[in-house]
Design an enzyme around this catalytic site. Sequence first.
Site, mmCIF file in Angstrom:
data_model
loop_
_atom_site.group_PDB
_atom_site.id
_atom_site.type_symbol
_atom_site.label_atom_id
_atom_site.label_comp_id
_atom_site.label_asym_id
_atom_site.label_seq_id
_atom_site.Cartn_x
_atom_site.Cartn_y
_atom_site.Cartn_z
ATOM 1 C CE1 TYR A 123 65.100 70.308 49.076
ATOM 2 C CE2 TYR A 123 66.547 69.215 47.533
ATOM 3 C CZ TYR A 123 65.323 69.323 48.136
ATOM 4 O OH TYR A 123 64.330 68.460 47.789
ATOM 5 C CD GLU A 124 65.562 75.677 46.398
ATOM 6 O OE1 GLU A 124 65.804 76.880 46.352
ATOM 7 O OE2 GLU A 124 65.752 74.911 45.437
#
Lengths: 594, 594
Positions: free
Chosen positions: A440-441
Amino acid sequence: MTTYTAPLRDMRFVLHEVFAAEKTLTALPGFEDVTADVMDAVLEECAKLCQNVLHPLNQSGDQEGCTFKDGQVTAPKGFKDAYKQYSEGGWCGLTANPDFGGQGLPEALDYFVAEMVGSANLSFGLYPGLSQGTMLAIAAHATDDLKKVYMPKLVSGEWQGAMNLTEPHCGSDLGLLRTKAAPNGDGTYNVSGTKIFISAGDSDLVDNVVHLVLARLPDAPEGSRGISLFLVPKMFVNADGSLGARNAVSVGSIEHKMGIKGSATCVMNFDGAKGWLVGQPHKGLACMFTMMNKERMFVGAQGISQSELAYQNAVTYAKDRMQGRAADGAKYPNKSADPIIVHADIRNKLLYARSVVEAQRALTLYAHMQVDISHRHPDAATRERADDMAGLLTPIAKAGGSGFGSEITNLCLQVFGGHGYVREWGMEQMVRDVRITEIYEGTNTIQSLDLIGRKLGLGGGRLVKGFMAETDAVVSRLQGRNDLAEFVGPFKDARAKLAACTQWIVEQSQKDPNLRSAVSNDYLRMFALTCMAWMWVLMVESATAKKDSGDSFYDAKLHVGRFFMTKVLPQIASLDGMIRAGSAPAMNLPEALF
Amino acid sequence: MTTYTAPLRDMRFVLHEVFAAEKTLTALPGFEDVTADVMDAVLEECAKLCQNVLHPLNQSGDQEGCTFKDGQVTAPKGFKDAYKQYSEGGWCGLTANPDFGGQGLPEALDYFVAEMVGSANLSFGLYPGLSQGTMLAIAAHATDDLKKVYMPKLVSGEWQGAMNLTEPHCGSDLGLLRTKAAPNGDGTYNVSGTKIFISAGDSDLVDNVVHLVLARLPDAPEGSRGISLFLVPKMFVNADGSLGARNAVSVGSIEHKMGIKGSATCVMNFDGAKGWLVGQPHKGLACMFTMMNKERMFVGAQGISQSELAYQNAVTYAKDRMQGRAADGAKYPNKSADPIIVHADIRNKLLYARSVVEAQRALTLYAHMQVDISHRHPDAATRERADDMAGLLTPIAKAGGSGFGSEITNLCLQVFGGHGYVREWGMEQMVRDVRITEIYEGTNTIQSLDLIGRKLGLGGGRLVKGFMAETDAVVSRLQGRNDLAEFVGPFKDARAKLAACTQWIVEQSQKDPNLRSAVSNDYLRMFALTCMAWMWVLMVESATAKKDSGDSFYDAKLHVGRFFMTKVLPQIASLDGMIRAGSAPAMNLPEALF
């Protein structure tokens, strides 16, 4: 069954002894009062909260998970009370502007808070964690009216923030997104679309969630240049600040995930929800990056946090578990076996973890200090240099912290043998929890492409030149020191290999458009290892200065640093070979033959 | 949501084209009828069962898990019916002696069955899987009376076997075990103790479980030289073969595990259960190793099975998921994006998986053929050479298959981005399932110590000398071939590095008792990589012979082999450096400073 003790001594070592943070930070406008004592007090308070309140909820939160019923998300038992303590302690607004009720403390401290909270309870940390980036984006890009309504409640933690980027058909490639925002003619917009993988998209911890949503205006250009950012609250806010009616935002479902089960990962439906534009039309991606850089560093800290937690628990087990005999003779002849920490293989695993964690902690602190300098230093050139360094180190901190986090939690699980695979011991949870940090990110490949594509190219290579200059100064200062030769030598070699590889990549990628994608992950890892070696040189320099103190803490630093140089850093040799194989091995197989 | 297609073409390629199995096997007494056609028919039948019956139960089995209620273990829905089809198809007794109703087929075929069943449903495969070793140990060491009672029912699959080794305080160090066996005076024994981590210790699939249990006789010497092996049935068997009363064996609980949730991992309580001695008193460990070697190869196959499954599903996703554009220009300009398989980074991950899987499949098949030769060849010296090679390759196959299995499932999960972290897509299950293979049947460190300690030492290094002679013959035969130079060259270098490293380790370990433990995992990996390079040389040799066939299957082999040589094999450079750092980096930190 797991335990966690915040590594305060190690944190203070890098903060005060390696980086003399008080001197740097108190010289920055607004941080005049951030003395070493203030910093230590903050760290100690945070440690107590993490050890006593958050960590005891870590395994139960995983086992219970979040629930979704009748449109309502409920976090695991105990999370709501813990969140109350967390927000009332002022932790949500640690770095926020005092004008909005924040404590105005440095990012450097925020890193340690993120690490400790992450170690204690990775799932819990995501609820306040997502608010951090939300606040940054609003503070930087929203109108004063929006700031006045939303900032104080986010800072106090009464409300939370969430980032709505991903859609079912678009993750890494945001240019494909379809969520629409139609102007209502009164300055507000009607936002419609479905977002997925929204961490802390909803919960029972707070009364309102402030969604930042990427969407397209009717006249938007195609691709990533046509994306705007909107603030869409779950609940409308009355003029007096009280909560009004419900906006047309709802949770479609929550995901069943490998880990971070205590964190609600939501499918969010926006059905003509009312929103407000944040920043300029079609400039939403740039606004989002304001929060994304912060969140990326945060994810790196999450990776480190799980490595630290895994290390601590593996050490305890290795000292406790009696199995086999030391190869050089029984250490506890009166007992039926020796503790497994006598075995070199177990020590290899533990020292791999520790030598990486300590270097990553130093590096991530350093990067956060660069962010503080870039925000506040009176000299523009100094600000730019610091911003360059922070920009260069952000993908390395994110992908390095998370990538090594997966490796290290797995190594530490292995120390437990079969017990590591069983839920009650808590090790397998760390492996499952940390796995998301590689994704994620921005996946770690996205990070590596940011490094090798964007960051290497900026200003004609200005960022890497800055890095090379700064590290060259370290080599120059220390290469005459015989007592540090076993550290400075390998670092110097690694740095030279990195420089040569960088040059080669820049040249080759002129001719070969696939080169960057073919080598970016290996290149980022080589860069991360070189940075860690740099940090070890600085740490052993500090430790050596105290070698007559009689404090074994400093001896340990030298041993662990030696382990890094001899057993971890040699990874660079292989990476160098793999990088120079170029893109042909990947590209030559026709798609149909996969 | 996952799919599985048995890689029959690849299996036939290594079986028939690379290793000419028909020629080798039909020359062995008892295998005269094992023609290529027979082998192909077996593989095709197995593939159908795996694809149509076992794989559809893989995700549901993970989600439901096993249940334990009122002392009874129940496998997930569908497992009982599937097991009935499996056993009725004769798969339980594939390699078993026809005298007991077995099919008497080669181990070489059994490997492919294990790989396919593992890919289809790792949890399911453990139920019949544990019977395999049980049958081997009974056939080799039990009395004729015991064989007559138990073998036919194990072969038919009506009953299952289980291996009871581990106890709460002893796993890798079996010398510490405490389970007791007291003679009853009638040739039977009273077995008492608690065993943990017992795969397939009980279930609702069969009416009887045949436990092989390690325990101590009253006069047993301490340590591992005082362990005996007992057969302890769950249900007693009447003289007419029907089941009688229940023995004092019960399940205490089942473990909540990271993965293989469809497989019951039991705590077994033996409360004065009646048992029969298998083999000689105090020689139980040697008897257990009869089954352990088979089970270790089986675990290696499990690792490969998950790599294959992950690869297949990642390829499908990578061809389907549209995201971003090819770096060298849009491949599908009429669509909004290109499939992610255009990106070199995605291809690196897929090709890493495939180039390792194909080499491991070849190596594990080769090792199983050595087992067949060692069992049946008329010439004693040939049998010994084959047994040596199988012994050397067993820890490599186990630790290599499982270790790369974890890496590869994680890489393939990463191809899916956020979807890889979500349960419904099935990728995270593979990561969780395969993780146990690095641990059970002897952790991978135990494997590496077996390699570097026992196997290197046997007969004055006879095993490694045999390996070096066999691989030297390959280099000699092919090094004049210009068309193979890009493969033979790197293999030759790897082999030379391995030889030098082996020599160095043998010398150093005379002086340094901790050396072996400090380097064993890195050494095993170097050995495994070299073996894989060897296999690639053999595979590309076969593929090159067909280069004018117009069949792109052979072109693909060359591309994948090139990937291995340039992007995987270079790992050896770093391993070499890490090994030569010796044991000091691990041993110098005092225990108290961890």
